[in-house]
Design a protein around this motif. Structure first.
Motif, PDB file in Angstrom:
ATOM      1  N   THR A 171     -96.659 -34.949 -20.085  1.00 28.97           N
ATOM      2  CA  THR A 171     -96.476 -34.436 -21.444  1.00 28.97           C
ATOM      3  C   THR A 171     -97.361 -33.221 -21.680  1.00 28.97           C
ATOM      4  N   LEU A 172     -98.625 -33.317 -21.306  1.00 26.94           N
ATOM      5  CA  LEU A 172     -99.553 -32.188 -21.479  1.00 26.94           C
ATOM      6  C   LEU A 172     -99.112 -30.977 -20.667  1.00 26.94           C
ATOM      7  N   SER A 173     -98.626 -31.216 -19.464  1.00 23.06           N
ATOM      8  CA  SER A 173     -98.174 -30.121 -18.605  1.00 23.06           C
ATOM      9  C   SER A 173     -96.976 -29.396 -19.213  1.00 23.06           C
ATOM     10  N   VAL A 174     -96.025 -30.165 -19.731  1.00 29.99           N
ATOM     11  CA  VAL A 174     -94.836 -29.559 -20.341  1.00 29.99           C
ATOM     12  C   VAL A 174     -95.203 -28.823 -21.622  1.00 29.99           C
ATOM     13  N   GLU A 175     -96.113 -29.393 -22.409  1.00 33.15           N
ATOM     14  CA  GLU A 175     -96.568 -28.707 -23.623  1.00 33.15           C
ATOM     15  C   GLU A 175     -97.173 -27.347 -23.279  1.00 33.15           C
ATOM     16  N   ASN A 176     -97.957 -27.292 -22.219  1.00 31.13           N
ATOM     17  CA  ASN A 176     -98.557 -26.018 -21.798  1.00 31.13           C
ATOM     18  C   ASN A 176     -97.497 -25.016 -21.353  1.00 31.13           C
ATOM     19  N   ASP A 177     -96.433 -25.522 -20.720  1.00 31.45           N
ATOM     20  CA  ASP A 177     -95.356 -24.646 -20.273  1.00 31.45           C
ATOM     21  C   ASP A 177     -94.549 -24.096 -21.449  1.00 31.45           C
ATOM     22  N   ILE A 178     -94.342 -24.941 -22.460  1.00 31.81           N
ATOM     23  CA  ILE A 178     -93.441 -24.573 -23.562  1.00 31.81           C
ATOM     24  C   ILE A 178     -94.117 -23.691 -24.592  1.00 31.81           C
ATOM     25  N   PHE A 179     -95.330 -24.070 -24.984  1.00 29.43           N
ATOM     26  CA  PHE A 179     -95.958 -23.418 -26.137  1.00 29.43           C
ATOM     27  C   PHE A 179     -96.949 -22.345 -25.706  1.00 29.43           C
ATOM     28  N   GLY A 180     -96.895 -21.236 -26.412  1.00 33.10           N
ATOM     29  CA  GLY A 180     -97.841 -20.153 -26.169  1.00 33.10           C
ATOM     30  C   GLY A 180     -99.030 -20.278 -27.093  1.00 33.10           C
ATOM     31  N   SER A 181     -99.338 -19.212 -27.779  1.00 27.88           N
ATOM     32  CA  SER A 181    -100.516 -19.195 -28.662  1.00 27.88           C
ATOM     33  C   SER A 181    -100.216 -19.747 -30.041  1.00 27.88           C
ATOM     34  N   GLY A 182     -98.960 -20.177 -30.244  1.00 27.65           N
ATOM     35  CA  GLY A 182     -98.637 -20.757 -31.542  1.00 27.65           C
ATOM     36  C   GLY A 182     -97.908 -19.785 -32.439  1.00 27.65           C
ATOM     37  N   ASN A 183     -97.702 -20.202 -33.654  1.00 26.54           N
ATOM     38  CA  ASN A 183     -96.918 -19.432 -34.614  1.00 26.54           C
ATOM     39  C   ASN A 183     -97.536 -19.622 -35.990  1.00 26.54           C
ATOM     40  N   THR A 184     -97.382 -18.625 -36.838  1.00 22.87           N
ATOM     41  CA  THR A 184     -97.967 -18.726 -38.180  1.00 22.87           C
ATOM     42  C   THR A 184     -96.954 -19.191 -39.216  1.00 22.87           C
ATOM     43  N   GLY A 185     -95.757 -19.548 -38.798  1.00 21.16           N
ATOM     44  CA  GLY A 185     -94.727 -19.970 -39.745  1.00 21.16           C
ATOM     45  C   GLY A 185     -94.928 -21.391 -40.214  1.00 21.16           C
ATOM     46  N   HIS A 186     -93.973 -21.859 -40.991  1.00 18.31           N
ATOM     47  CA  HIS A 186     -93.988 -23.238 -41.480  1.00 18.31           C
ATOM     48  C   HIS A 186     -92.796 -23.948 -40.846  1.00 18.31           C
TER      49      HIS A 186
END
Length: 378
Positions: A171-186
């Motif tokens: 799960t942690l590995s896939v999260e690192n692959d999918i998400f970058g620095s994040g987003n400021t949206g809602h």
């Protein structure tokens, strides 16, 4: 004009919890306009929406068909995303009442176009059919409850032998692959079904939902290996990053997930294993995650005969539910015939053309407003 996109999903489903609805997620509350279509069975609600969808789609606009879980040849709703307009079937079992009457919501009553005297003559037959349809659906619910019990037992055997540390690491590995620095949206959530137990069988249109997907994670593994929990964790992380997430719930147990789509990232994750097997026909990057790899099979093999019994009961009872849904449809079709005989379909067609003209006017007005904004920014 860009190629149009047609998506198909189910806003409600026949499940082990009874008829389960996510109709509130068909379109956002801040929609431009929602047409709520009322009327009995056979009055032409689905045809009304389909004709409008076909004509609006020919103009190049994306369309969402919200399919009926009781008959996948019918639709319960139509959404034009670019405009924020929806047409919804507002009759049982998916009762839809206006939330902002006059301002957003408008009722179209197709009951205005029937001959009540003809319907009254068929009253005993209509009431008998309606009663029998309800019983057939209740029998479907009981069958799916039995299927869910077998599924729960199957998961009971498997969970004990899963390596949950390995699943957490994956799960942690896939999260690192999918998400970058994040987003400021809602981040917004949308909840629907990708599968349904229709009279035609287990039905899905998942490929239509993934047309804009560049990377698809395929989750393989038997029940109890942690696939739904994995999807929930990924979805929750996406929401915390301010990303929009489409949740597609399991049609047997709506508390679980079969599919999540993150349109902002053009990524999706989907369960592809029994009892709802799915093989994508898509030209996108596909990454397989095998949840069975971390199961201690030496220990689980002691329960192989029990698991096979569970598998047989799950499938047998899903088929029993589908059989009763098919009986319900046949009876519903008979009930529709009594209403069809009483309808003035030429008058309904006139109403449909009026509503379609209004929607096209909204589209033209939206184009004009968008063009004027671009000019003002130059």
């Amino acid at each position: 004009m860009p190629k149009r996109v047609v998506k198909k999903m189910f806003p409600g489903a026949v499940t082990s919890k009874g008829f389960f609805s996510y109709y509130n997620y068909i379109i956002e509350p801040n929609a431009l306009h929602i047409f709520i279509i009322k009327g009995g069975p056979g009055v032409g609600k689905s045809t009304f929406m389909k004709k409008i969808a076909d004509n609006i789609s020919k103009l190049g606009y994306d369309i969402e068909y919200h399919c009926c879980s009781s008959d996948n040849n019918s639709i319960d709703g139509l959404v034009i995303p670019a405009l924020g307009v929806a047409l919804l079937d507002g009759t049982a079992p998916h009762i839809v009442d206006p939330k902002n009457p006059g301002a957003v919501d408008e009722i179209i009553n197709l009951g205005d176009y029937w001959d009540e005297n003809i319907i009254q003559k068929a009253k005993p037959e209509i009431m008998r059919c309606n009663y029998q349809v309800g019983r057939y659906f209740q029998a479907s619910y009981y069958a799916l409850m039995e299927a869910q019990l077998a599924m729960d037992e199957w998961e009971f055997y498997v969970k004990e032998h899963q390596n949950w540390h390995a699943i957490n690491q994956m799960t942690l590995s896939v999260e690192n692959d999918i998400f970058g620095s994040g987003n400021t949206g809602h981040g917004k959530e949308r909840h629907l079904f990708a599968w349904a137990h229709t009279p035609q069988g287990k039905t899905q249109f998942i490929d239509t939902l993934l047309q804009d997907t560049s990377a698809l994670y395929l989750l393989k593994g038997q029940p109890g290996t942690g696939k739904s929990t994995f999807l929930k964790r990924i979805a929750e992380r996406a929401i915390t990053y301010g990303l929009n997430v489409e949740y597609y719930h399991n049609t047997l147990d709506p508390a679980k997930l079969d599919l999540i789509i993150m349109p902002d990232l053009h990524k999706a994750l989907c369960v592809v294993s029994e009892p709802y097997e799915y093989t994508p026909q898509l030209n996108c990057k596909q990454i397989t995650l095998d949840f069975d790899q971390s199961v201690d099979m030496s220990g689980l093999n002691n329960f192989s005969s029990d698991i096979e019994d569970c598998r047989e009961r799950v499938n047998k009872n899903i088929q029993r539910a589908i059989k009763n849904s098919s009986r319900a449809k046949a009876t519903h079709d008979l009930m529709e015939s009594y209403y069809i005989a009483a309808m003035d379909f030429s008058a309904i067609e006139g109403k449909r053309q009026e509503i379609e003209a209004r929607i096209q006017n909204m589209l033209e007005l939206g184009i004009a407003v968008s063009a004027s904004r671009k000019v003002s920014q130059i």
